[in-house]
Design an enzyme around this catalytic site. Sequence first.
Site, PDB file in Angstrom:
ATOM      1  N   LYS A  72       0.836  -1.200   0.000  1.00  9.07           N
ATOM      2  CA  LYS A  72       0.000   0.000   0.000  1.00  9.07           C
ATOM      3  C   LYS A  72       0.872   1.252   0.000  1.00  9.07           C
ATOM      4  CE  LYS A  72      -3.941   2.030   2.496  1.00  9.07           C
ATOM      5  NZ  LYS A  72      -4.918   1.836   3.584  1.00  9.07           N
ATOM      6  N   SER A 115      -9.575   2.508   2.725  1.00  2.00           N
ATOM      7  CA  SER A 115      -8.591   3.143   1.876  1.00  2.00           C
ATOM      8  C   SER A 115      -7.630   2.162   1.213  1.00  2.00           C
ATOM      9  CB  SER A 115      -7.774   4.129   2.732  1.00  2.00           C
ATOM     10  OG  SER A 115      -7.082   3.416   3.765  1.00  2.00           O
ATOM     11  N   SER A 154     -10.514   0.072   6.798  1.00  2.00           N
ATOM     12  CA  SER A 154      -9.830   0.271   5.521  1.00  2.00           C
ATOM     13  C   SER A 154      -9.216  -0.986   4.922  1.00  2.00           C
ATOM     14  CB  SER A 154      -8.732   1.335   5.670  1.00  2.00           C
ATOM     15  OG  SER A 154      -9.303   2.616   5.758  1.00  2.00           O
TER      16      SER A 154
END
Length: 458
Positions: free
Chosen positions: A96, A171, A195
């Site tokens: 990420k 996210s 997330s």
Amino acid sequence: MTRQPDDAEQLLARSVPDSLCALSATELVPLLHSRDISAVELLSAHLERISAINPHINAVVTLDTEAAMARAHALDAVAQQGQFAGSLHGIPVLIKDIFATQGLRTTSGSRTRADHVPAQDAIHVARLRSAGAIIMGKTNTSEFAFGAQTTNPLFGVTRNPYDLTRTVSGSSGGAAAALAAGLAVLADGSDLGGSIRAPAGFTGVVGLRPTARVVPLASTALPFECLNTPGPMARTLDDARLMLEVMAGASTVDPCALDLAPSGNPSIRGLRVAWCLTPGGAPIDAEIAALLEQVRIRLSELGAQVVEADPQLGFMLKAQQIMRDWSALMEIGDGWQRNIDTFGPELRRTLLRAETLTAADLASAGKARVKGWERMHAFFETYDVCVWPTNNQPPYSADADSSKLTLDETPTLVTPLLGLPALSFPVGLTSSGFPASIQIIGPRHADLDLFHIAKAIS
């Protein structure tokens, strides 16, 4: 009315089953060890797939092709001598874009960090490398990982492989979309309020929010605050567990890091399950409820004691919002006002809201956390685990303005402040072709037990 898939979605559905990119880590590792396939061959398959598919979904925002290929060649060289780097030898992984990767830009999806290149890896990234993983690149995120949509001013919107008009939530949506589309075998995420789990739920992959700080997190403005945590994401439960075991463990760099507790291998027979389709009163889509009902039936058939019970944590939502906003303000740091026009609209709204927080607000959030902890401590005296939906509705539009969305994200928002582990995994598809997923939530340090239970009922 069911929407017909376009050519890109048909490509996604058609090509994954016939390629190396469809295999799990637990399937691939023996093939790599026996040298039936090489790390170079496996990496090449994933890079080719990223080239073909990523333009449609925008999951991978930075590739490190040259370094990844050099790593694959090096791993194949040691494999020829009968040596292997670790449990993830040769496995392609994506990171990420909020987590530091040595020598590879880490932007957090923000124009303020567009050229940021870390000098060293985040702790769990270094552990993945040491275990033999090949870091291919970075996945898209909400700006600084604060957002209900995976979109940011640098890279734009990530789209759901099941329907390119739909969201992957936020996210860690880039990671979830990449896994669902077969662009990587494993990917990491972060979870401050859902997330990892919400994107995993919308894309039909597995995601674990671990017990707080079982996976270390050193590069944070709040090192003694255990709200945010990295966690594993994968297409199978076994892969997510394998990844967790690599990422987890105490670290002297993280003042709150903890060791991963061993599994007690709980028996499903007699397991005390608190079942709740509407935690905190959150409504649920009828089709999703029907798919989850099959899990309840399975649990009962295996001898679990399934009781409808809700720990009533809805009061935690306000505290979650306060701590989320406070975390954003601390993460961005002093001088954020100078960059206010540089940030995207969602982060801008978050920071402006956070600026109004008072000491009384933070104190009230602290009191709510204590109340929630006491309630869940008592709840787990009666029940072993809670089971409820990951997402209580199908994915919404990927292009919707998050400020205008009417979402009830109670199922993912009410537990992070308590540091509890929560495992999301898919249980089927709705008639419109969207995944439905379920969460198992347990007491702190029940991480591996959650995998054991999920495997038994999958």
